[in-house]
Write an enzyme that holds these catalytic residues in place. Structure first.
Site, PDB file in Angstrom:
ATOM      1  N   TYR A 130      -3.962  15.024   2.087  1.00 57.30           N
ATOM      2  CA  TYR A 130      -3.439  14.067   1.039  1.00 57.30           C
ATOM      3  C   TYR A 130      -2.179  14.645   0.289  1.00 57.30           C
ATOM      4  O   TYR A 130      -2.192  15.920  -0.049  1.00 57.30           O
ATOM      5  CB  TYR A 130      -4.548  13.863  -0.106  1.00 57.30           C
ATOM      6  CG  TYR A 130      -4.305  12.926  -1.191  1.00 57.30           C
ATOM      7  CD1 TYR A 130      -4.385  11.495  -0.917  1.00 57.30           C
ATOM      8  CD2 TYR A 130      -3.507  13.559  -2.100  1.00 57.30           C
ATOM      9  CE1 TYR A 130      -3.947  10.743  -2.052  1.00 57.30           C
ATOM     10  CE2 TYR A 130      -2.955  12.357  -3.269  1.00 57.30           C
ATOM     11  CZ  TYR A 130      -3.453  11.404  -2.989  1.00 57.30           C
ATOM     12  OH  TYR A 130      -2.810  10.456  -4.060  1.00 57.30           O
ATOM     13  N   GLU A 218       2.534   7.690  -1.725  1.00 58.82           N
ATOM     14  CA  GLU A 218       1.302   8.196  -1.430  1.00 58.82           C
ATOM     15  C   GLU A 218       0.894   8.244  -0.045  1.00 58.82           C
ATOM     16  O   GLU A 218       1.312   7.523   0.984  1.00 58.82           O
ATOM     17  CB  GLU A 218      -0.051   7.414  -1.917  1.00 58.82           C
ATOM     18  CG  GLU A 218      -1.393   8.077  -1.850  1.00 58.82           C
ATOM     19  CD  GLU A 218      -2.398   7.272  -2.658  1.00 58.82           C
ATOM     20  OE1 GLU A 218      -2.346   6.079  -2.383  1.00 58.82           O
ATOM     21  OE2 GLU A 218      -3.189   7.860  -3.562  1.00 58.82           O
TER      22      GLU A 218
END
Lengths: 407, 308
Positions: A130, A218
């Site tokens: 991530y 993101e």
């Protein structure tokens, strides 16, 4: 402003950030046509068909019309059946997905209609990670946030295993420093060539985030491929609306079909409007007062139908437009106008309300609370207009009165 | 007495466009000592203001006023020539952060930025630039600062204010007016009202304002108006628990706001479950702050806090 995944990936690719090859499709034929070049160029017989909507949770989302079909589909038919088999499966999927309604945890029950698909090459994944760049309001700086827990919502990771999140603060005077990029690369477990690749990736990504005035970048998941490359398997970008004036090419990526029609109409008149589920329409000046008006409606037992801030310097035309937008909502059973005139004069508000009612008529009860600059003149104008409205002495009185009139 | 501004404040204006001129006129009518403007392309000209005095402002003035002051090329020149010790920024969003940094470089101790819509990245840079400078920024995207009957910097209507005992600090403009109005009606009045603005990156925060009011001998209590988004209210609650010696009352707007939507202000957004009104109210109640259940109750909540 939000953009689609395929748009975000194109912006990333322009800046040397590795993303899978892909093609956008708005028709079934375009989706099918994307398969052959993707498989031939990538050498990977797998393709992925991804719904393009401005909401997350697509992978776990399901279509209302086809409850067995997910928002993101991996097509493996090409492994044994060749390109034709992959094309046939993509044809089937695209005809089900395009025009259908995808429901995810972020869309609400009503879901969102899918009108674009992104067809991507398959990627052989070794690890899922991530990565994001966003503003940390506490320090007034952007931070890079990284975690080994790819594919999971970061809020969940933050809640359950906060030690698995690494943050590096970006000093606006220096940008992300090389040692900070290395720290993140170490924490993500990168080694050898992957490490070098990862550091380059981080540098390019943080520069893109700052240069493009993003609110949020993101990448979830960020992947390391089986041959050791760092790549953005998913990509989400949102932009600071206030910074869009210096990025005309980005501003053009706006997809108005993803936005609420009433909110867009309001924007044209410089009004800030958000549709809610209740039945009491509100028209207020100032964002804080508008929020507080919604709150007080709920406190007295009602449900607000909208947030509407007409701003500090609204003209008569804007007031009239605001009134029309509120009355267009069929759920609205009554309207509460709550104004504390500062720069905004109460007589201007009165003039706008009268003009709007004359133009569009008034079929629901109206409660008006005026306070502040030129309040007496405003009240007098409303009284003399002959409009069928109820005056309120303060916010709570107004909220109670509109509730009584609508119940 | 008051915080930040008072009778000794000399104000220069950055951004003398239509908005800047309109509010400068109102400030002069109120009795604010406006001494200079800065406008690179209009330097050398003189601004003249004439009109009727606003008698809700500084007392013992004639019914009419005539004020003139020069327009300077730079803030530094304006400060050197006029001794300005505060600046108000009405410069349009693309250039506003530069105006803030110019004022900081010139050593203006108080910079009030009214401009709404400054890119976040610009404010991130400006705040970094201000870090090692001994200046205070209020805003951006704020109504300004007022010490009733002494000095008004910004866009708030002067006449709703009255000198008194309460310091007011708020992220919202019109909710501040609402609060001030209630404090005027119930006789508590205000020492100074500070609008810290609705942007995610701002200068003075709640803790800075609470510190100033706590240290001010004339301020007897503080009314703090917050809203959803960020954790500034939670930080304030922690500071109050540790340091505050005066009663505090508060209202938080946005209990009904849906997550993920920007409620008018750039900073008013619940993201990732953070920044909810409920969390802020809980933190403030735990710090002993008297919460107003509705915005109509802000004045009475302050009265309750004062009598506790």
């Amino acid at each position: 402003m939000k953009i689609h995944e395929y748009q975000a990936k194109a912006l990333m690719a322009d800046r040397g950030i590795a993303v899978p090859m892909g093609r956008v499709a708005t028709t079934v034929d375009e989706a099918v046509a994307a398969v052959r070049p993707l498989i031939e160029e990538s050498g990977n017989p797998v393709v992925v068909v991804k719904s393009q909507i401005h909401a997350g949770g697509r992978g776990k989302g399901r279509f209302k019309e086809f409850p067995d079909v997910g928002g993101v589909n991996v097509v493996t038919e090409g492994i044994s059946g060749g390109i034709e088999a992959a094309e046939a499966r993509v044809r089937e999927l695209a005809s089900q997905m395009l025009g259908s309604t995808l429901v995810t945890i972020q869309t609400g029950e009503e879901g969102k209609q899918v009108s674009r698909l992104y067809i991507e090459q398959g990627i052989d994944i070794a690890t899922e990670l991530y990565l994001s760049v966003l503003l940390d309001r506490a320090t007034s700086r952007n931070i890079v946030m990284a975690s080994t827990e790819g594919g999971t919502e970061i809020e969940v990771v933050a809640e359950e295993t906060p030690e698995k999140i690494l943050k590096e603060e970006i000093d606006p005077a220096f940008g992300l420093l090389p040692f900070q990029a290395r720290n993140i690369a170490y924490s993500l477990g990168f080694e050898g060539d992957t490490f070098k690749d990862g550091v380059r990736f981080l540098d390019a990504l943080t520069k893109a985030a700052v240069e493009l005035d993003t609110d949020l970048v993101e990448i979830n998941p960020l992947v390391v491929t089986t041959d050791g490359k760092v790549m953005a398997l998913d990509g989400k970008m949102a932009f600071d609306d206030s910074g869009l004036f210096r990025h005309p090419a980005v501003a053009e990526l706006r997809d108005v079909s993803e936005e609420d029609a009433a909110e867009l109409e309001a924007k044209e008149f410089d009004l800030s409007f958000i549709k809610l589920d209740g039945d009491i329409g509100c028209m207020v000046n100032g964002a804080g007062l508008a929020m507080a008006t919604m709150d007080i409606i709920q406190t007295v037992g009602g449900e607000p139908a909208n947030f509407l801030d007409v701003g500090g310097g609204a003209e008569k035309e804007q007031i009239a437009a605001a009134f029309k937008i509120i009355t267009k909502d069929p759920n609205v059973k009554g309207i509460f106008v709550n104004i504390f005139g500062g720069i905004m004069r109460c007589d201007i508000i009165a003039e706008g309300v009268i003009a709007a009612v004359e133009e569009v008529g008034l079929s629901v009860p109206l409660v008006v609370r005026l306070e502040g600059t030129n309040v007496e003149l405003g009240k007098q104008m409303l009284d003399e207009s002959g409009l069928d409205l109820v005056s309120a002495s303060d916010m709570k009185d107004g909220a109670q009165k509109i509730l009584e009139l609508t119940r | 007495m008051s915080v930040l501004i008072g009778m000794d404040t000399k104000v220069l204006v950055q951004g003398m466009g239509k908005t800047g001129r309109f509010h400068t006129e109102k400030a002069i009518a109120y009795g604010t000592n406006m001494v200079a403007a800065v406008h690179p392309s209009r330097a050398g000209q003189t601004e003249v203001f004439e009109g009727e005095a606003d008698h809700s402002g500084v007392p013992d003035r004639a019914d009419t006023y005539r004020v003139e002051f020069p327009i300077f090329r730079t803030v530094a020149e304006a400060v050197a020539e006029t001794g300005a010790n505060a600046s108000v920024v009405y410069v349009p969003p693309p250039f506003a952060s530069d105006a803030i940094m110019e004022a900081a470089d010139a050593g203006v101790p108080l910079i009030v930025c009214v401009t709404e819509g400054i890119p976040v990245a610009d404010m991130v840079k400006a705040k970094r630039y201000l870090e090692d400078k001994d200046v205070r920024l209020v805003g951006p995207n704020c109504p300004g600062v007022i010490t009733p009957k002494e000095c008004k910097i910004g866009i708030m209507p002067g006449y709703i204010h009255t000198p008194g005992r309460i310091g007011v600090v708020s992220r919202s403009g019109t909710l501040t007016y609402e609060a001030v109005h209630q404090l005027t009606l119930n006789g508590l009045g205000q020492t100074t009202a500070i609008g810290i603005g609705g942007d995610p990156v701002n200068g003075t925060n709640f803790v800075d304002a609470l510190t100033a009011f706590n240290d001010d001998p004339t301020t007897e209590g503080v009314l703090m108006i917050g809203e959803i988004g960020g954790t500034a209210e939670e930080d304030a609650a922690a500071w109050i628990t540790a340091n505050m010696t005066k009663p505090v009352a508060s209202f938080i707007a946005g209990t009904t706001a849906p997550a993920g939507k920007r409620m008018g202000h750039a900073g008013a957004i619940i993201s990732g479950g953070k920044g909810t009104a409920a969390a802020k109210i809980e933190a403030l109640e735990a710090a002993g702050v008297v919460m107003a259940p509705t915005p109509t109750d802000m004045g009475s909540a302050m009265m309750e806090a004062m009598n506790k």
